[in-house]
Design an enzyme around this catalytic site. Structure first.
Site, PDB file in Angstrom:
ATOM      1  N   HIS A  47      -0.193  12.825   0.608  1.00 61.30           N
ATOM      2  CA  HIS A  47       0.989  12.989  -0.259  1.00 61.30           C
ATOM      3  C   HIS A  47       0.688  13.848  -1.493  1.00 61.30           C
ATOM      4  CE1 HIS A  47       2.511   9.714   2.178  1.00 61.30           C
ATOM      5  NE2 HIS A  47       1.474   8.967   1.823  1.00 61.30           N
ATOM      6  N   SER A 105       0.753  18.029   2.479  1.00 61.56           N
ATOM      7  CA  SER A 105       1.171  16.646   2.321  1.00 61.56           C
ATOM      8  C   SER A 105       1.164  15.978   3.686  1.00 61.56           C
ATOM      9  CB  SER A 105       2.561  16.568   1.704  1.00 61.56           C
ATOM     10  OG  SER A 105       2.838  15.232   1.337  1.00 61.56           O
ATOM     11  N   SER A 137       7.289  13.245   0.612  1.00 60.22           N
ATOM     12  CA  SER A 137       6.518  12.638  -0.470  1.00 60.22           C
ATOM     13  C   SER A 137       6.027  13.614  -1.540  1.00 60.22           C
ATOM     14  CB  SER A 137       5.307  11.900   0.113  1.00 60.22           C
ATOM     15  OG  SER A 137       4.438  12.814   0.742  1.00 60.22           O
ATOM     16  N   ASP A 147      -4.802  11.128   5.335  1.00 58.90           N
ATOM     17  CA  ASP A 147      -3.991   9.944   5.039  1.00 58.90           C
ATOM     18  C   ASP A 147      -3.031   9.748   6.203  1.00 58.90           C
ATOM     19  OD1 ASP A 147      -2.169   8.041   4.194  1.00 58.90           O
ATOM     20  OD2 ASP A 147      -1.953   8.857   2.178  1.00 58.90           O
ATOM     21  N   GLU A 193      -7.513   7.468   4.295  1.00 61.68           N
ATOM     22  CA  GLU A 193      -6.900   6.712   3.207  1.00 61.68           C
ATOM     23  C   GLU A 193      -6.213   5.417   3.616  1.00 61.68           C
ATOM     24  OE1 GLU A 193      -6.830   7.440  -0.011  1.00 61.68           O
ATOM     25  OE2 GLU A 193      -5.063   6.470  -0.834  1.00 61.68           O
ATOM     26  N   ASN A 215      -9.611   2.942   3.308  1.00 58.07           N
ATOM     27  CA  ASN A 215      -8.604   1.881   3.152  1.00 58.07           C
ATOM     28  C   ASN A 215      -9.246   0.517   2.947  1.00 58.07           C
ATOM     29  OD1 ASN A 215      -5.715   0.936   3.390  1.00 58.07           O
ATOM     30  ND2 ASN A 215      -6.663  -0.233   5.049  1.00 58.07           N
ATOM     31  N   LYS A 237      -9.457  -0.453  -2.602  1.00 57.71           N
ATOM     32  CA  LYS A 237      -8.312   0.302  -2.095  1.00 57.71           C
ATOM     33  C   LYS A 237      -7.251  -0.665  -1.591  1.00 57.71           C
ATOM     34  CE  LYS A 237      -5.574   3.068   0.268  1.00 57.71           C
ATOM     35  NZ  LYS A 237      -4.418   2.576   1.017  1.00 57.71           N
ATOM     36  N   ASP A 250      -4.207  -0.837  -4.090  1.00 52.67           N
ATOM     37  CA  ASP A 250      -3.165   0.161  -3.821  1.00 52.67           C
ATOM     38  C   ASP A 250      -2.089  -0.438  -2.917  1.00 52.67           C
ATOM     39  OD1 ASP A 250      -2.041   2.029  -1.869  1.00 52.67           O
ATOM     40  OD2 ASP A 250      -3.433   3.580  -2.491  1.00 52.67           O
ATOM     41  N   ASN A 251      -2.498  -0.956  -1.743  1.00 53.97           N
ATOM     42  CA  ASN A 251      -1.520  -1.465  -0.786  1.00 53.97           C
ATOM     43  C   ASN A 251      -0.718  -2.618  -1.399  1.00 53.97           C
ATOM     44  OD1 ASN A 251      -3.545   0.043   0.451  1.00 53.97           O
ATOM     45  ND2 ASN A 251      -3.322  -0.959   2.427  1.00 53.97           N
ATOM     46  N   CYS A 259       2.333  -1.203  -4.120  1.00 55.83           N
ATOM     47  CA  CYS A 259       3.664  -1.437  -3.549  1.00 55.83           C
ATOM     48  C   CYS A 259       4.473  -2.386  -4.419  1.00 55.83           C
ATOM     49  CB  CYS A 259       3.556  -1.991  -2.122  1.00 55.83           C
ATOM     50  SG  CYS A 259       2.900  -0.767  -0.971  1.00 55.83           S
ATOM     51  N   HIS A 314       3.456   3.396   7.139  1.00 58.16           N
ATOM     52  CA  HIS A 314       3.123   4.823   7.146  1.00 58.16           C
ATOM     53  C   HIS A 314       4.086   5.700   7.957  1.00 58.16           C
ATOM     54  CE1 HIS A 314       0.516   8.169   6.203  1.00 58.16           C
ATOM     55  NE2 HIS A 314       0.710   8.576   7.443  1.00 58.16           N
ATOM     56  N   HIS A 334       2.867   5.220  -5.838  1.00 61.00           N
ATOM     57  CA  HIS A 334       2.218   4.260  -6.736  1.00 61.00           C
ATOM     58  C   HIS A 334       1.856   4.919  -8.069  1.00 61.00           C
ATOM     59  CE1 HIS A 334       2.034   2.004  -3.164  1.00 61.00           C
ATOM     60  NE2 HIS A 334       0.759   2.100  -2.862  1.00 61.00           N
ATOM     61  N   SER A 340      -8.109   4.048  -5.567  1.00 54.56           N
ATOM     62  CA  SER A 340      -8.140   4.568  -4.186  1.00 54.56           C
ATOM     63  C   SER A 340      -8.898   5.889  -4.118  1.00 54.56           C
ATOM     64  CB  SER A 340      -6.718   4.824  -3.688  1.00 54.56           C
ATOM     65  OG  SER A 340      -5.962   3.662  -3.777  1.00 54.56           O
ATOM     66  N   GLN A 358     -12.177   7.724  -2.327  1.00 56.12           N
ATOM     67  CA  GLN A 358     -12.102   8.946  -1.510  1.00 56.12           C
ATOM     68  C   GLN A 358     -13.201   9.935  -1.904  1.00 56.12           C
ATOM     69  OE1 GLN A 358     -10.715  10.068   1.062  1.00 56.12           O
ATOM     70  NE2 GLN A 358      -8.764   9.032   1.403  1.00 56.12           N
TER      71      GLN A 358
HETATM   72  P1  NAI Z   1      -1.830  -4.958   7.350  1.00 60.82           P
HETATM   73  O1  NAI Z   1      -2.392  -4.889   8.695  1.00 60.82           O
HETATM   74  O2  NAI Z   1      -2.561  -5.636   6.240  1.00 60.82           O
HETATM   75  O3  NAI Z   1      -0.380  -5.659   7.404  1.00 60.82           O
HETATM   76  C1  NAI Z   1       0.574  -5.456   8.398  1.00 60.82           C
HETATM   77  C2  NAI Z   1       1.148  -6.828   8.736  1.00 60.82           C
HETATM   78  O4  NAI Z   1       2.269  -6.679   9.608  1.00 60.82           O
HETATM   79  C3  NAI Z   1       0.135  -7.710   9.483  1.00 60.82           C
HETATM   80  O5  NAI Z   1      -0.035  -8.929   8.792  1.00 60.82           O
HETATM   81  C4  NAI Z   1       0.765  -7.904  10.858  1.00 60.82           C
HETATM   82  O6  NAI Z   1       0.485  -9.183  11.392  1.00 60.82           O
HETATM   83  C5  NAI Z   1       2.244  -7.719  10.563  1.00 60.82           C
HETATM   84  N1  NAI Z   1       3.051  -7.322  11.711  1.00 60.82           N
HETATM   85  C6  NAI Z   1       2.715  -6.472  12.732  1.00 60.82           C
HETATM   86  N2  NAI Z   1       3.744  -6.360  13.591  1.00 60.82           N
HETATM   87  C7  NAI Z   1       4.741  -7.139  13.106  1.00 60.82           C
HETATM   88  C8  NAI Z   1       6.066  -7.425  13.555  1.00 60.82           C
HETATM   89  N3  NAI Z   1       6.555  -6.905  14.669  1.00 60.82           N
HETATM   90  N4  NAI Z   1       6.825  -8.268  12.808  1.00 60.82           N
HETATM   91  C9  NAI Z   1       6.351  -8.829  11.668  1.00 60.82           C
HETATM   92  N5  NAI Z   1       5.097  -8.583  11.194  1.00 60.82           N
HETATM   93  C10 NAI Z   1       4.316  -7.749  11.910  1.00 60.82           C
HETATM   94  O7  NAI Z   1      -1.509  -3.464   6.934  1.00 60.82           O
HETATM   95  P2  NAI Z   1      -1.162  -2.928   5.454  1.00 60.82           P
HETATM   96  O8  NAI Z   1      -2.407  -2.478   4.791  1.00 60.82           O
HETATM   97  O9  NAI Z   1      -0.285  -3.913   4.811  1.00 60.82           O
HETATM   98  O10 NAI Z   1      -0.358  -1.592   5.824  1.00 60.82           O
HETATM   99  C11 NAI Z   1       0.911  -1.628   6.446  1.00 60.82           C
HETATM  100  C12 NAI Z   1       1.454  -0.211   6.592  1.00 60.82           C
HETATM  101  O11 NAI Z   1       1.692   0.351   5.315  1.00 60.82           O
HETATM  102  C13 NAI Z   1       0.494   0.758   7.274  1.00 60.82           C
HETATM  103  O12 NAI Z   1       1.251   1.659   8.051  1.00 60.82           O
HETATM  104  C14 NAI Z   1      -0.149   1.482   6.124  1.00 60.82           C
HETATM  105  O13 NAI Z   1      -0.698   2.718   6.505  1.00 60.82           O
HETATM  106  C15 NAI Z   1       1.004   1.611   5.171  1.00 60.82           C
HETATM  107  N6  NAI Z   1       0.727   1.776   3.754  1.00 60.82           N
HETATM  108  C16 NAI Z   1       1.717   2.287   2.988  1.00 60.82           C
HETATM  109  C17 NAI Z   1       1.559   2.460   1.644  1.00 60.82           C
HETATM  110  C18 NAI Z   1       2.651   3.050   0.840  1.00 60.82           C
HETATM  111  O14 NAI Z   1       2.429   3.412  -0.309  1.00 60.82           O
HETATM  112  N7  NAI Z   1       3.857   3.177   1.336  1.00 60.82           N
HETATM  113  C19 NAI Z   1       0.314   2.088   0.958  1.00 60.82           C
HETATM  114  C20 NAI Z   1      -0.679   1.508   1.844  1.00 60.82           C
HETATM  115  C21 NAI Z   1      -0.468   1.364   3.173  1.00 60.82           C
END
Ligand code: NAI
Length: 462
Positions: free
Chosen positions: A53, A76, A81, A128, A188, A213, A218, A222-223, A227, A333, A383, A391, A395
């Site tokens: 991003h 990006s 983003s 990322d 990332e 990650n 991180k 960050d996550n 958020c 993501h 963020h 984070s 990196q």
């Molecule tokens: P995580 O693996 O810690 O959490 C995902 C959760 O979703 C897990 O607990 C899993 O059991 C649950 N899950 C999976 N399928 C499901 C379903 N069908 N119904 C309900 N729950 C379900 O992963 P994390 O770190 O929380 O990341 C989640 C996503 O967010 C990833 O795609 C990651 O790349 C992205 N992300 C986005 C950020 C942003 O700024 N927008 C920042 C960091 C990560």
């Protein structure tokens, strides 16, 4: 090369620079790496392609990599983003950057391709979500006449194939040569890390990778805390809706889900959570959230947020049941968490950039944020700097490690050692006035650590 960049408006550079200067004051980790390594230039010779991003915070990351001696080209990793003033400031500083907020998918893959075009070829990737890695690997497979591995959405698959075909025509053998020149990738995010472990399992990872990650500093910051600030920011900027009193459903209670649920609760929403993992479901319940099935609340809730990194979490049959003017968004993501493609033949009214109103067959309207792409970056600015500093410090350390100690790594996925994770945290304490206690030698011996750390065993979960 003159004008080796694609940005919306280079005249935004001065504004970008002002915000960049402010961000630097909130990114102590990156700034102290500049102080520690700026003279030594440990990244000299590294030609890093960044696919992440293109925000103000990323601009500070880029300038840190450059300060440490790297050559950098950037794209990006998401079509919505980019902060155009950040991209302009970086372009004006002489770093080739290819990113425009609202770029098309075709442009997205074309810009990624352009970011690889170092005259001497690239030798490092900072990724990322894994698009840069994917591009090289898919292309190399195509050159070898093999099937390409699955990509996130079928719509995107066609675009990627076209871009790969174009590059193969223009520069035969380029993908294979590039793949073989890359010394490592630092990744990332959760979704990109999944892809890397899958490649490793299948014996298809052609270079070492560092999973940034899963540094504690991180994903547990960050996550989660990122958020917690940026989710509601995105919903507010998009809709100006009153959040207090509304019923919000957060799908997934991992790190992003925990931060997202806290964000909505902090804004006064009544938050419900869905989970598939009993541990995370129990955590959500004990944090005080009602854990429900989407089917049971889909016709009564007001706001729906996916945070799972999974696909088809909000499906068309769910959206058909939602209330009039329900808000639907994703902070995971990729955009396939919500079945946006199934809405394409409905009536869309664009309200403003990254906000659409969609009419369902029963006459109810939905407000869809960022076409289902991560809304905290599409509808707001992602963020805050402080958490991104943690984070991005990981990196930079990962890039330095892979570049300088290449031979120490096999073609596997690694996590940075705990002493570096603790170092990243330590670098962020002063800025917020944290006074750390210290162990005396007897106490340290009693709990089996050194007074200077690491303070926890590998299995500790924080
Ligand atoms: P995580 O693996 O810690 O959490 C995902 C959760 O979703 C897990 O607990 C899993 O059991 C649950 N899950 C999976 N399928 C499901 C379903 N069908 N119904 C309900 N729950 C379900 O992963 P994390 O770190 O929380 O990341 C989640 C996503 O967010 C990833 O795609 C990651 O790349 C992205 N992300 C986005 C950020 C942003 O700024 N927008 C920042 C960091 C990560």
């Amino acid at each position: 090369m003159a004008n080796d960049y694609t940005v919306k408006d280079i005249n935004l550079a001065a504004y970008g620079r002002k915000e960049l200067n402010i961000a630097e004051t909130e990114m102590p980790g990156l700034m102290s790496l500049r102080e520690e390594y700026g003279t030594e230039k440990p990244l000299k010779g590294a030609r890093i392609v960044g696919s992440l991003h293109m925000t103000i915070q990323t601009a500070v990351l880029i300038e840190t990599l450059v300060d440490l001696g790297a050559d950098v080209r950037w794209a990006s990793c998401n079509i919505f983003s980019t902060q155009d003033h950040a991209a302009a400031a970086i372009a004006e500083a002489g770093v080739p950057v290819f990113a425009i907020k609202g770029q098309t998918l075709e442009e997205h893959w074309d810009y990624l391709d352009k970011s690889f075009m170092f005259p001497e070829g690239c030798n490092m990737i900072l990724d990322d979500g894994g698009d840069a890695t994917l591009y090289v690997l898919l292309g190399a497979r195509a050159e070898a006449g093999e099937d390409i591995i699955p990509v996130p959405t079928s719509e995107e698959e066609e675009v990627i194939k076209k871009q790969i075909a174009k590059r193969m025509k223009e520069s035969p053998g380029w993908f294979t040569k590039t793949r073989d020149a890359i010394k490592g990738v630092s990744e990332e995010t959760t979704t990109g890390v999944h892809r890397l472990y899958e490649l490793q399992r299948n014996g298809q990872l052609p270079f070492p990778a560092i999973n940034v990650n899963d540094s504690v500093t991180k994903s547990k910051f960050d996550n989660k805390y990122g958020c917690k600030e940026s989710l509601v920011d995105g919903i507010r900027r998009a809709t100006d809706t009153m959040m207090a009193g509304k019923v919000a459903v957060v799908m997934g209670y991992g790190d992003v889900g925990k931060g997202s649920a806290a964000s909505l609760r902090g804004a006064g929403a009544r938050v419900k959570v869905t989970e598939i993992d009993p541990i995370c479901a129990l955590q959500a319940a004990m944090d005080g959230f009602e854990v429900v099935r989407l089917e049971d609340v889909v016709d009564t809730a007001d706001i729906f947020i996916t945070t799972t990194g999974n696909k088809d979490v909000i499906r068309i049959e769910h959206m058909r049941e939602m209330k009039d003017m329900a808000i639907v968004g994703n902070i995971g993501h990729f955009d396939n968490e919500i079945q946006v493609a199934a809405l394409k033949n409905h009536k869309w009214t664009n309200i403003k950039e990254q906000v659409d109103m969609i009419e369902m067959p029963n006459g109810n309207r939905l407000i869809l944020l960022s076409e289902g792409r991560l809304l905290n970056l599409g509808n707001a600015t992602g963020h805050p700097s402080f958490v991104m500093s943690a984070s991005f410090t990981n990196q930079v350390l990962a890039q330095m490690e892979l570049w300088n100690n290449t031979d120490a790594y096999k073609n596997d996925v690694y996590i940075l050692p705990k002493h570096l994770d603790e170092k990243v945290a330590r670098l962020h304490l002063d800025r917020i006035g944290v006074k750390l206690s210290t162990l005396d030698p007897e106490q340290a011996a009693y709990i089996g650590v050194k007074p200077e750390g690491p303070f926890k065993p590998e299995h500790y979960r924080y």
